[in-house]
Every structure is written in structure tokens, then in C-alpha cells.
Design a protein around this motif. Structure first.
Motif, PDB file in Angstrom:
ATOM      1  N   ARG A  81       0.650  -1.173   0.277  1.00 45.16           N
ATOM      2  CA  ARG A  81      -0.445  -0.059  -0.083  1.00 45.16           C
ATOM      3  C   ARG A  81       1.025   1.618   0.119  1.00 45.16           C
ATOM      4  NH1 ARG A  81      -5.329   0.663   0.039  1.00 45.16           N
ATOM      5  NH2 ARG A  81      -5.610  -1.187  -0.155  1.00 45.16           N
ATOM      6  N   GLN A  85      -5.059   5.926  -0.836  1.00 43.93           N
ATOM      7  CA  GLN A  85      -5.846   5.608  -2.159  1.00 43.93           C
ATOM      8  C   GLN A  85      -4.952   4.832  -2.809  1.00 43.93           C
ATOM      9  OE1 GLN A  85      -5.023   8.899  -0.786  1.00 43.93           O
ATOM     10  NE2 GLN A  85      -6.666   8.301   0.085  1.00 43.93           N
ATOM     11  N   TRP A  86      -3.926   4.665  -3.173  1.00 43.02           N
ATOM     12  CA  TRP A  86      -2.976   3.366  -4.459  1.00 43.02           C
ATOM     13  C   TRP A  86      -2.533   2.340  -3.141  1.00 43.02           C
ATOM     14  CZ3 TRP A  86      -2.881   3.758  -9.436  1.00 43.02           C
ATOM     15  CH2 TRP A  86      -3.560   4.882 -10.153  1.00 43.02           C
ATOM     16  N   TYR A  87      -2.838   0.748  -4.488  1.00 39.45           N
ATOM     17  CA  TYR A  87      -1.914  -0.420  -3.944  1.00 39.45           C
ATOM     18  C   TYR A  87      -1.117  -0.761  -4.689  1.00 39.45           C
ATOM     19  CZ  TYR A  87      -4.928  -3.602  -5.812  1.00 39.45           C
ATOM     20  OH  TYR A  87      -5.344  -4.336  -6.427  1.00 39.45           O
ATOM     21  N   ALA A 118      -2.229  -2.283 -10.177  1.00 38.14           N
ATOM     22  CA  ALA A 118      -2.047  -1.746  -8.947  1.00 38.14           C
ATOM     23  C   ALA A 118      -3.855  -0.870  -9.259  1.00 38.14           C
ATOM     24  CB  ALA A 118      -1.554  -0.082  -9.577  1.00 38.14           C
ATOM     25  N   VAL A 120      -6.938   1.941  -6.743  1.00 41.78           N
ATOM     26  CA  VAL A 120      -6.936   3.287  -6.271  1.00 41.78           C
ATOM     27  C   VAL A 120      -8.268   3.700  -6.278  1.00 41.78           C
ATOM     28  CG1 VAL A 120      -8.117   3.738  -8.810  1.00 41.78           C
ATOM     29  CG2 VAL A 120      -6.976   6.016  -7.571  1.00 41.78           C
ATOM     30  N   HIS A 122     -10.795   6.179  -5.271  1.00 38.84           N
ATOM     31  CA  HIS A 122     -11.815   7.931  -5.399  1.00 38.84           C
ATOM     32  C   HIS A 122     -11.577   8.127  -4.663  1.00 38.84           C
ATOM     33  CE1 HIS A 122      -9.561   7.103  -9.586  1.00 38.84           C
ATOM     34  NE2 HIS A 122      -9.868   6.209  -9.739  1.00 38.84           N
ATOM     35  N   THR A 127     -13.993   2.710  -6.797  1.00 35.71           N
ATOM     36  CA  THR A 127     -12.760   2.429  -6.600  1.00 35.71           C
ATOM     37  C   THR A 127     -12.711   1.701  -8.294  1.00 35.71           C
ATOM     38  OG1 THR A 127     -12.931   0.355  -6.445  1.00 35.71           O
ATOM     39  CG2 THR A 127     -12.646   1.546  -4.084  1.00 35.71           C
ATOM     40  N   ARG A 129      -9.372  -0.887 -10.569  1.00 37.22           N
ATOM     41  CA  ARG A 129      -8.123  -1.669 -10.890  1.00 37.22           C
ATOM     42  C   ARG A 129      -7.442  -2.909 -12.053  1.00 37.22           C
ATOM     43  NH1 ARG A 129      -9.024  -7.557  -8.650  1.00 37.22           N
ATOM     44  NH2 ARG A 129      -9.458  -8.368 -11.322  1.00 37.22           N
TER      45      ARG A 129
END
Length: 238
Positions: A81, A85-87, A118, A120, A122, A127, A129
Motif C-alpha cells: 500500500r 488511495q493507492w496500492y 495497481a 486506486v 477515488h 474504486t 483496478r
């Protein structure tokens, strides 16, 4: 603000389960491709700390109304992570497919994947992917290698503190031929049966190479924490 009472949610949930468990809904259809199938998912996220986690996903798809196995799938890897917001993540997967035209399993197909993805978040409801899958395919015509790209957009709206509505759409594209492979549209409802366990049921429309398949999808999602203390695999310093 849009809201839905708990008894209304329970009615939808029970109705979908009855549809899933009622064999009369598909026995009249003769074409296996046209029959309503089942799609079972067990997926978990196993936290190693505040940033790292190990995803585990198992999928079991059936046609002929849960009488013939169509597809078995296992996936695991490592996610990191970057922020709230992002991973990002990477991992491997294996799947075994039994084509409709050969229910005697004489022409089974298998695949091994190495993927990168990846995601996110929002907002609290939207979301996305993104995933690239490098696939080694093994079938009756020999072995091959292909790479494809997947994009999923998902909307998830809580009804109550323990129930929610979900709709998502995921598209698949082939890199080599620059071709549209398939699309998966899902709509359903879910309920948290435990603080770390959710049960979800809904309808999935799967468009593959000009064919359209109807599936009742049932999923169990869970979360665990393997390490009680924060594990930093990048900067593991005192």
C-alpha cells in the motif's frame, strides 16, 4: 440520500439465494452455454503490517447449474500500500478449464500467470483496478504465451452499517492482437456477517469472444492480520 431498509435488503438477499439453489431454473435449457451457471469465490487479504499484505483468491465456476466444473482458479501474491488511495501488487495464479464442447474433459486447458496490478480508491464508493497478466497456456494444440490487460471500475454503496450494494464492470484486452477479449458486468448485494467477513451474492454477465454467459456469483471475502506489529519489508531498521 438514497437508503434501503434492512428488511428490503434481506428480501433481495434471500431471493438471490433461492434462485441459486433452485435447479428448475435451468433444467429446461439444453445448450450448456445458455444455462445459468454458478461462480463461487473465496478471497482474503492477509495483512503483514500497515503496508504489506498477501492476497489469496480461489474461484470455482460451474455450468449445467452447478453439475459440471467449468473453471478452477487459485491466485496469491504480495501487495504494497503506497497510500490510503493507492496500492500495487504482483503474484502468480494457476487455472484449469474444461471447455463446454468437451464435458468428458478430454481437452482440458491450463494456464499459469505472473501478474502485476495497481488499485486506486477515488472515494468511499468508487474504486479502479488495473492489471497486466503474463499467461503461459497449455492446451490440446500445444503451449503458447500471451499478455493481456484488465481494467475494473467498481461502485459500492452501503445500505446500512453491515449491508451494501455493489456494481462493477471489468474489460479484458489482448496485447498481441490488440483485441477486446471479454467483459464482466456484476451487480449484487453483500452483508458483513463478522467484522472481518462479508458474504456477497449477485448476478454476473460474462461476455467472451462473442458469447454471453449468465452466472449467479456467490463470494466470501475475509481479512486477517498475520503480524500483530508493523512489518516494513523495505526499510526494516531499528
Amino acid at each position: 440520500m438514497w437508503s434501503l431498509k434492512s428488511n428490503s435488503f434481506q428480501f433481495i438477499f434471500i431471493w438471490l439465494l433461492i434462485l441459486l439453489l433452485n435447479p428448475d431454473t435451468t433444467q429446461a435449457q439444453e445448450n450448456l452455454k445458455n444455462q445459468v451457471g454458478t461462480w463461487f469465490i473465496v478471497a482474503g487479504d492477509n495483512a503483514l503490517g500497515d503496508h504489506w499484505s498477501i492476497p489469496i483468491v480461489g474461484i470455482w465456476r460451474q455450468y449445467n447449474y452447478a453439475q459440471e466444473t467449468e473453471f478452477g482458479f487459485l491466485r496469491t501474491g504480495l501487495n504494497y500500500r503506497l497510500s490510503k488511495q493507492w496500492y500495487v501488487g504482483t503474484g502468480v495464479a494457476f487455472l484449469d478449464t474444461h471447455p463446454f464442447e468437451h464435458p468428458n474433459n478430454l481437452q482440458e486447458k491450463s494456464q499459469f500467470w505472473w501478474y502485476q496490478e495497481a488499485g486506486v480508491k477515488h472515494t468511499s464508493t468508487f474504486t479502479q483496478r488495473y492489471r497486466v497478466e503474463n499467461r503461459w497456456l497449455n492446451g490440446p494444440n500445444g503451449k503458447s504465451f500471451r499478455t493481456r490487460f484488465r481494467h475494473r471500475l467498481q461502485y459500492k454503496k452501503p445500505f446500512t452499517t453491515t449491508t451494501y450494494f455493489k456494481v462493477s464492470n471489468e474489460s479484458f484486452f489482448e496485447f498481441k492482437e490488440l483485441d477486446f477479449l471479454q467483459n464482466r458486468f456484476f451487480v449484487g448485494v453483500g452483508k458483513a456477517v463478522h467484522p472481518n467477513v462479508c458474504l456477497e451474492v449477485g448476478y454476473l454477465k460474462n461476455h467472451v469472444n462473442g458469447e454471453n454467459y449468465d452466472r449467479i456469483r456467490v463470494a466470501i471475502y475475509f481479512k486477517t492480520r498475520i503480524a500483530k506489529k508493523t512489518v516494513d519489508l523495505v526499510n526494516n531498521t531499528p
